[in-house]
Motif scaffolding. Structure first.
Motif, PDB file in Angstrom:
ATOM      1  N   LYS A 124      13.638  38.769 -77.556  1.00 11.25           N
ATOM      2  CA  LYS A 124      13.452  40.046 -78.359  1.00 11.25           C
ATOM      3  C   LYS A 124      13.030  41.437 -76.953  1.00 11.25           C
ATOM      4  O   LYS A 124      12.146  40.003 -76.033  1.00 11.25           O
ATOM      5  N   ASP A 135      28.743  40.380 -71.314  1.00 16.30           N
ATOM      6  CA  ASP A 135      28.183  41.241 -72.221  1.00 16.30           C
ATOM      7  C   ASP A 135      26.467  41.217 -71.986  1.00 16.30           C
ATOM      8  O   ASP A 135      26.232  40.248 -71.073  1.00 16.30           O
ATOM      9  N   VAL A 158      22.639  42.423 -73.208  1.00 14.04           N
ATOM     10  CA  VAL A 158      21.605  43.412 -73.726  1.00 14.04           C
ATOM     11  C   VAL A 158      20.597  44.512 -72.780  1.00 14.04           C
ATOM     12  O   VAL A 158      20.153  44.063 -72.706  1.00 14.04           O
ATOM     13  N   ASP A 159      20.821  46.190 -73.472  1.00 15.18           N
ATOM     14  CA  ASP A 159      20.224  46.503 -72.695  1.00 15.18           C
ATOM     15  C   ASP A 159      18.714  46.648 -73.122  1.00 15.18           C
ATOM     16  O   ASP A 159      18.097  45.861 -73.571  1.00 15.18           O
ATOM     17  N   GLN A 195      16.722  49.211 -74.507  1.00 14.96           N
ATOM     18  CA  GLN A 195      16.672  48.939 -75.455  1.00 14.96           C
ATOM     19  C   GLN A 195      16.975  48.200 -76.970  1.00 14.96           C
ATOM     20  O   GLN A 195      16.803  48.447 -78.055  1.00 14.96           O
ATOM     21  N   GLY A 196      17.595  47.081 -76.171  1.00 18.53           N
ATOM     22  CA  GLY A 196      17.557  45.927 -76.806  1.00 18.53           C
ATOM     23  C   GLY A 196      19.356  45.874 -77.858  1.00 18.53           C
ATOM     24  O   GLY A 196      19.760  44.960 -78.553  1.00 18.53           O
ATOM     25  N   LYS A 197      19.520  46.901 -77.166  1.00 22.88           N
ATOM     26  CA  LYS A 197      21.429  47.201 -77.691  1.00 22.88           C
ATOM     27  C   LYS A 197      22.537  46.258 -77.051  1.00 22.88           C
ATOM     28  O   LYS A 197      22.317  46.432 -75.252  1.00 22.88           O
ATOM     29  N   LYS A 198      23.343  46.204 -77.225  1.00 26.01           N
ATOM     30  CA  LYS A 198      24.344  44.613 -76.843  1.00 26.01           C
ATOM     31  C   LYS A 198      25.529  45.856 -76.621  1.00 26.01           C
ATOM     32  O   LYS A 198      25.841  46.658 -77.521  1.00 26.01           O
ATOM     33  N   GLN A 199      25.832  45.562 -75.151  1.00 25.73           N
ATOM     34  CA  GLN A 199      26.762  45.566 -74.250  1.00 25.73           C
ATOM     35  C   GLN A 199      28.166  45.482 -74.024  1.00 25.73           C
ATOM     36  O   GLN A 199      27.623  44.306 -73.725  1.00 25.73           O
ATOM     37  N   GLN A 200      29.304  45.949 -73.268  1.00 26.06           N
ATOM     38  CA  GLN A 200      30.325  45.264 -72.931  1.00 26.06           C
ATOM     39  C   GLN A 200      30.559  46.102 -72.246  1.00 26.06           C
ATOM     40  O   GLN A 200      31.131  47.320 -71.977  1.00 26.06           O
TER      41      GLN A 200
END
Ligand code: NI
Length: 153
Positions: free
Chosen positions: A24, A109, A111-112, A114-119
Motif C-alpha cells: 500500500k 507496469d 503503481v504511481d 496515488q496508488g494507481k496502476k500505470q502502464q
C-alpha cells in the motif's frame, strides 16, 4: 525531507537483496520517495533504487521524458529483442562506467504515488534508465553484465 546516505560497493549485501512488493502507498512510502528524490538530485543522478538507500521496498525513481517519476512495484512486462549498447554509471559504483546492452523498447507496469496502476511503453534513454533501476530491485548491478570488462576511466 532528508538526503539519505547512498550505499556504495558491488559487494554490499543490501545491493544484492531482492526487494519486496509494496502492499500500500502509505505516508511513510511517500516520505521515502520524497527523500529518494532529494537524494538523487543532490547526487546528480538520473535514477535511484531503494536498496541504494538501504531499503528493501520495491521502489525506484527514474527520469522519464525529463521528469522524475516514482515507480512503485515496477515490472517490465516485455522487452524488445533489439538492443543497443551505451555507457552507464551507477551512484553506488563511483568512477565505474561500463558499456551495457539494453533493450531499446520496454513495456512497464507500476503503481504511481496515488496508488494507481500505470502502464507505459518506454524507448531508448528512458527504457535504459528504467532497466537499470529495475535491475537494482532484483539485486543486479552493471558489473554483472558481460561487458563489465570494458571499463573506461
Ligand atoms: Ni545504479
Amino acid at each position: 525531507m532528508a538526503i539519505l546516505p547512498i550505499v556504495i560497493g558491488p559487494d554490499n549485501p543490501i545491493l544484492r537483496t531482492k526487494t519486496k512488493k509494496v502492499p500500500k502507498v502509505t505516508k511513510e512510502i511517500k516520505q521515502l520517495i520524497k527523500d529518494m528524490i532529494e537524494t538523487m538530485h543532490e547526487a546528480s543522478g538520473v535514477g535511484l533504487a531503494s536498496p541504494q538507500v538501504n531499503r528493501t521496498e520495491r521502489i525506484c525513481i527514474a527520469v522519464i521524458g525529463g521528469k522524475i517519476t516514482p515507480l512503485i512495484n515496477p515490472k517490465i512486462t516485455s522487452k524488445s529483442k533489439e538492443t543497443d549498447i551505451d555507457q552507464e554509471g551507477c551512484l553506488s559504483l563511483p568512477n565505474v562506467w561500463l558499456m551495457i546492452p539494453r533493450s531499446i523498447e520496454i513495456k512497464l507496469d507500476y503503481v504511481d504515488l496515488q496508488g494507481k496502476k500505470q502502464q507505459r511503453k518506454l524507448m531508448h534513454f528512458d527504457a535504459r534508465v528504467v532497466q537499470h533501476e529495475v535491475d537494482h530491485l532484483e539485486g543486479v548491478l552493471i558489473v554483472d553484465y558481460p561487458h563489465s570488462s570494458l571499463r573506461s576511466e
